[in-house]
Design a protein around this motif. Structure first.
Motif, PDB file in Angstrom:
ATOM      1  N   ILE A  86       0.864  -1.175   0.000  1.00 55.08           N
ATOM      2  CA  ILE A  86       0.000   0.000   0.000  1.00 55.08           C
ATOM      3  C   ILE A  86       0.904   1.230   0.000  1.00 55.08           C
ATOM      4  N   ASP A  87       0.689   2.088  -0.993  1.00 56.48           N
ATOM      5  CA  ASP A  87       1.527   3.259  -1.219  1.00 56.48           C
ATOM      6  C   ASP A  87       1.081   4.430  -0.349  1.00 56.48           C
ATOM      7  N   MET A  88       2.043   5.123   0.246  1.00 57.10           N
ATOM      8  CA  MET A  88       1.747   6.289   1.075  1.00 57.10           C
ATOM      9  C   MET A  88       1.382   7.503   0.203  1.00 57.10           C
ATOM     10  N   PRO A  89       0.585   8.425   0.757  1.00 53.44           N
ATOM     11  CA  PRO A  89       0.114   9.553  -0.049  1.00 53.44           C
ATOM     12  C   PRO A  89       1.156  10.630  -0.300  1.00 53.44           C
ATOM     13  N   LEU A  90       2.288  10.571   0.338  1.00 51.75           N
ATOM     14  CA  LEU A  90       3.423  11.428   0.069  1.00 51.75           C
ATOM     15  C   LEU A  90       4.612  10.487  -0.124  1.00 51.75           C
ATOM     16  N   ASN A  91       5.631  10.836  -0.840  1.00 51.59           N
ATOM     17  CA  ASN A  91       6.104  12.147  -1.229  1.00 51.59           C
ATOM     18  C   ASN A  91       5.907  12.397  -2.728  1.00 51.59           C
ATOM     19  N   SER A  92       4.837  11.910  -3.263  1.00 52.37           N
ATOM     20  CA  SER A  92       4.519  12.183  -4.658  1.00 52.37           C
ATOM     21  C   SER A  92       4.026  13.622  -4.792  1.00 52.37           C
ATOM     22  N   VAL A  93       4.071  14.112  -6.023  1.00 49.24           N
ATOM     23  CA  VAL A  93       3.534  15.435  -6.337  1.00 49.24           C
ATOM     24  C   VAL A  93       2.593  15.274  -7.525  1.00 49.24           C
ATOM     25  N   PRO A  94       1.279  15.478  -7.324  1.00 46.31           N
ATOM     26  CA  PRO A  94       0.635  15.913  -6.089  1.00 46.31           C
ATOM     27  C   PRO A  94       0.463  14.753  -5.117  1.00 46.31           C
ATOM     28  N   PRO A  95       0.267  15.059  -3.824  1.00 44.12           N
ATOM     29  CA  PRO A  95      -0.009  14.004  -2.849  1.00 44.12           C
ATOM     30  C   PRO A  95      -1.423  13.466  -3.038  1.00 44.12           C
ATOM     31  N   THR A  96      -1.693  12.297  -2.489  1.00 42.66           N
ATOM     32  CA  THR A  96      -2.988  11.633  -2.689  1.00 42.66           C
ATOM     33  C   THR A  96      -3.997  12.167  -1.676  1.00 42.66           C
ATOM     34  N   THR A  97      -4.436  13.400  -1.886  1.00 42.29           N
ATOM     35  CA  THR A  97      -5.319  14.077  -0.940  1.00 42.29           C
ATOM     36  C   THR A  97      -6.668  14.442  -1.546  1.00 42.29           C
ATOM     37  N   THR A  98      -6.893  14.113  -2.829  1.00 41.20           N
ATOM     38  CA  THR A  98      -8.183  14.295  -3.485  1.00 41.20           C
ATOM     39  C   THR A  98      -8.418  13.101  -4.392  1.00 41.20           C
ATOM     40  N   VAL A  99      -9.655  12.923  -4.814  1.00 41.74           N
ATOM     41  CA  VAL A  99      -9.959  11.837  -5.746  1.00 41.74           C
ATOM     42  C   VAL A  99      -9.216  12.029  -7.055  1.00 41.74           C
ATOM     43  N   ALA A 100      -9.100  13.262  -7.525  1.00 44.27           N
ATOM     44  CA  ALA A 100      -8.380  13.518  -8.776  1.00 44.27           C
ATOM     45  C   ALA A 100      -6.913  13.111  -8.652  1.00 44.27           C
ATOM     46  N   HIS A 101      -6.313  13.395  -7.515  1.00 49.70           N
ATOM     47  CA  HIS A 101      -4.910  13.008  -7.306  1.00 49.70           C
ATOM     48  C   HIS A 101      -4.772  11.488  -7.206  1.00 49.70           C
ATOM     49  N   LEU A 102      -5.751  10.828  -6.580  1.00 44.72           N
ATOM     50  CA  LEU A 102      -5.741   9.362  -6.522  1.00 44.72           C
ATOM     51  C   LEU A 102      -5.833   8.769  -7.917  1.00 44.72           C
ATOM     52  N   GLU A 103      -6.701   9.312  -8.754  1.00 45.47           N
ATOM     53  CA  GLU A 103      -6.839   8.803 -10.117  1.00 45.47           C
ATOM     54  C   GLU A 103      -5.563   9.034 -10.923  1.00 45.47           C
ATOM     55  N   LEU A 104      -4.896  10.161 -10.705  1.00 48.30           N
ATOM     56  CA  LEU A 104      -3.625  10.410 -11.388  1.00 48.30           C
ATOM     57  C   LEU A 104      -2.599   9.375 -10.977  1.00 48.30           C
ATOM     58  N   LYS A 105      -2.547   9.064  -9.694  1.00 51.48           N
ATOM     59  CA  LYS A 105      -1.578   8.073  -9.219  1.00 51.48           C
ATOM     60  C   LYS A 105      -1.871   6.707  -9.828  1.00 51.48           C
ATOM     61  N   ARG A 106      -3.138   6.337  -9.896  1.00 52.83           N
ATOM     62  CA  ARG A 106      -3.491   5.062 -10.525  1.00 52.83           C
ATOM     63  C   ARG A 106      -3.105   5.045 -11.999  1.00 52.83           C
ATOM     64  N   GLN A 107      -3.315   6.161 -12.664  1.00 52.07           N
ATOM     65  CA  GLN A 107      -2.950   6.244 -14.080  1.00 52.07           C
ATOM     66  C   GLN A 107      -1.451   6.040 -14.275  1.00 52.07           C
ATOM     67  N   VAL A 108      -0.645   6.636 -13.399  1.00 56.76           N
ATOM     68  CA  VAL A 108       0.812   6.503 -13.499  1.00 56.76           C
ATOM     69  C   VAL A 108       1.242   5.070 -13.204  1.00 56.76           C
ATOM     70  N   ALA A 109       0.574   4.429 -12.262  1.00 57.39           N
ATOM     71  CA  ALA A 109       0.975   3.084 -11.829  1.00 57.39           C
ATOM     72  C   ALA A 109       0.511   1.990 -12.780  1.00 57.39           C
ATOM     73  N   ARG A 110      -0.585   2.211 -13.478  1.00 51.72           N
ATOM     74  CA  ARG A 110      -1.229   1.146 -14.254  1.00 51.72           C
ATOM     75  C   ARG A 110      -0.261   0.550 -15.283  1.00 51.72           C
ATOM     76  N   GLY A 111      -0.153  -0.784 -15.249  1.00 54.00           N
ATOM     77  CA  GLY A 111       0.700  -1.495 -16.192  1.00 54.00           C
ATOM     78  C   GLY A 111       2.172  -1.511 -15.834  1.00 54.00           C
ATOM     79  N   ARG A 112       2.549  -0.916 -14.697  1.00 54.62           N
ATOM     80  CA  ARG A 112       3.966  -0.801 -14.342  1.00 54.62           C
ATOM     81  C   ARG A 112       4.310  -1.512 -13.042  1.00 54.62           C
ATOM     82  N   VAL A 113       3.329  -2.181 -12.412  1.00 58.54           N
ATOM     83  CA  VAL A 113       3.570  -2.728 -11.079  1.00 58.54           C
ATOM     84  C   VAL A 113       3.769  -4.238 -11.144  1.00 58.54           C
ATOM     85  N   HIS A 114       4.797  -4.703 -10.453  1.00 63.87           N
ATOM     86  CA  HIS A 114       5.127  -6.125 -10.410  1.00 63.87           C
ATOM     87  C   HIS A 114       4.351  -6.865  -9.335  1.00 63.87           C
ATOM     88  N   VAL A 115       3.797  -6.131  -8.370  1.00 63.01           N
ATOM     89  CA  VAL A 115       2.997  -6.724  -7.295  1.00 63.01           C
ATOM     90  C   VAL A 115       1.685  -5.959  -7.217  1.00 63.01           C
TER      91      VAL A 115
END
Length: 443
Positions: A86-115
């Protein structure tokens, strides 16, 4: 998957684990005949554990991918026997503090995770209205700080803001995970820049943890909120934690491999790879943390993998005051904890409970964390008696910095399996096949 030593909820025993559709269908006697057409994977005498679940990982992607990214972090996880994080909401930019930021993080991660990867949300000043939407969008809970986090985009909560956040999250029974150090005691502690570890240790006194945890317990009791203490460093807080839990406060606690395996006495001056907050404390404190772990006061052991680029550690000056605080250990948690556990006469059943079953329960991952029918077929195959010497350059996380450099550890991860498929073999990982998890659909 067959082995003479399979770690199950009923203990370690010879067994054959039947897998179908990525799930465990049955745990059979070791000598059971495989069903027609089934492929047999025989681990021999190596130990088959449930894949580790690490609920405290800073991946920093997007925004600080030079520190760490989804591809490198999850590759390190897979090589170390971790199948879910489970990924922490910091130290990414932007931090995972809104639904839009959560969706951005999922978009960046999709297809790139080994676990498999899920996401914590963040509670910061001004985002109280975002907590319920983040919960509905699948965030596993909410992290907050009670003192400066180290990055400007993730400010700490004031006492009043913490109470508001806990009152709001209690309304929909969400979990709040807290970096619990009191800012006033930290501010009033002596702060001496320089290379001496003793000076850095004095700047993060035990009392800062104790005061913050005491306040957190009081709020959780009054508001009937679910709270979790992150990276417990000071064993002095254990009696109040145990008392609160006996009184019915909904409180859970984690500690980290570095607090269980490293000691202040062994940290060389200027060795800023050992800096973390709260800090690594003395050997007697380490022993007391182990007692808290074995008696059940501490629930789980997770990495707090908090990497940075090497320059932020200020190896040129060795100044603990200026160096980034974080230990890079995602790939090494299992052998590090096992090395110390075996020295203390503890078993891999215990390690699996602390590093897989309990973290899965904390995050509500009902299909992770144990080798039993109905769970995901996530396994770590470990040669527990083999040793290796840690070479930072051979690790998969992005920057070759770790406090374990040069240490000889017991426990070589032979292979890692996610939903019945091998994702790592002797440290070499396959293409990314991990899934993105949500709180409501964490299967």
């Amino acid at each position: 998957m067959r082995s003479t030593r399979v770690v199950t909820p009923d203990g370690t025993r010879p067994a054959a684990v039947l897998v179908s559709g990525g799930r465990i269908e049955a745990v059979l006697p070791h000598g059971a005949e495989p069903p027609p057409g089934a492929r047999l994977e025989d681990a021999g005498d190596d130990v088959v554990l449930p894949g580790l679940v690490d609920t405290h990982v800073h991946i920093n992607d997007p925004g600080r991918t030079e520190w760490e990214g989804f591809a490198t972090a999850t590759r390190a996880a897979a090589a170390g026997g971790v199948t879910t994080l489970i990924d922490m909401p910091l130290n990414s930019v932007p931090p995972t503090t809104t639904v839009a930021h959560l969706e951005l993080k999922r978009q960046v991660a999709r297809g790139r995770v080994h676990v498999d990867v899920g996401f914590w949300g963040g509670a910061i000043p001004g985002n109280l209205k975002d907590l319920a939407p983040l919960h509905e969008a699948g965030a596993f809970g909410f992290k907050c700080f009670l003192l400066p986090s180290g990055v400007d985009e993730f400010p700490q909560l004031s006492p009043a803001e913490l109470e508001d956040a806990l009152r709001e999250t209690a309304r929909f029974d969400a979990l709040v995970i807290v970096h619990a150090e009191d800012p006033h005691l930290i501010e009033s502690a002596p702060r001496r820049p320089g290379r001496r570890y003793a000076d850095f240790l004095a700047s993060r006194p035990r009392g800062a943890e104790h005061t913050a945890i005491e306040r957190l317990i009081d709020l959780a009791r009054r508001l009937d909120a679910r709270v979790h203490v992150l990276h417990l460093s000071s064993a002095g807080a254990l009696p109040m934690i145990a008392e609160a839990r006996r009184a019915g406060v909904r409180l859970t606690v984690e500690t980290c491999p570095h607090y269980l395996t490293l000691t202040a006495e062994d940290v060389p001056d200027g060795a800023t790879e050992f800096k973390c907050c709260p800090p690594i404390r003395e050997a007697a404190n380490r022993d007391a943390l182990w007692r808290g772990l074995t008696d059940g006061t501490i629930d789980c052991v997770v990495s707090d993998h908090s990497p940075s680029t090497a320059d932020l550690k200020h190896f040129d000056t060795g100044d603990f005051d200026r160096a980034w605080g974080g230990i890079s250990s995602l790939q090494l948690g299992l052998p590090a904890v096992w090395t110390e556990a075996r020295r203390r006469g503890l078993g891999l059943d215990d390690v699996a409970r602390w590093m897989s079953t309990a973290p899965a329960a904390l995050a509500g991952l009902a299909h992770k964390g144990a080798i039993e029918p109905g769970r995901d077929a996530d396994f770590a195959v470990l040669a527990p008696d083999e040793t290796f010497t840690v070479d930072p350059a051979a690790l998969h996380h992005r920057n070759p910095v770790t406090a374990y450099a040069g240490r000889t550890l017991h426990g070589v991860v032979r292979s890692t399996w996610l939903r019945g498929r091998r994702i790592a073999d002797h440290g070499t990982t396959t293409r990314p096949t991990g899934r993105l998890l949500e709180r409501r659909t964490s299967t």
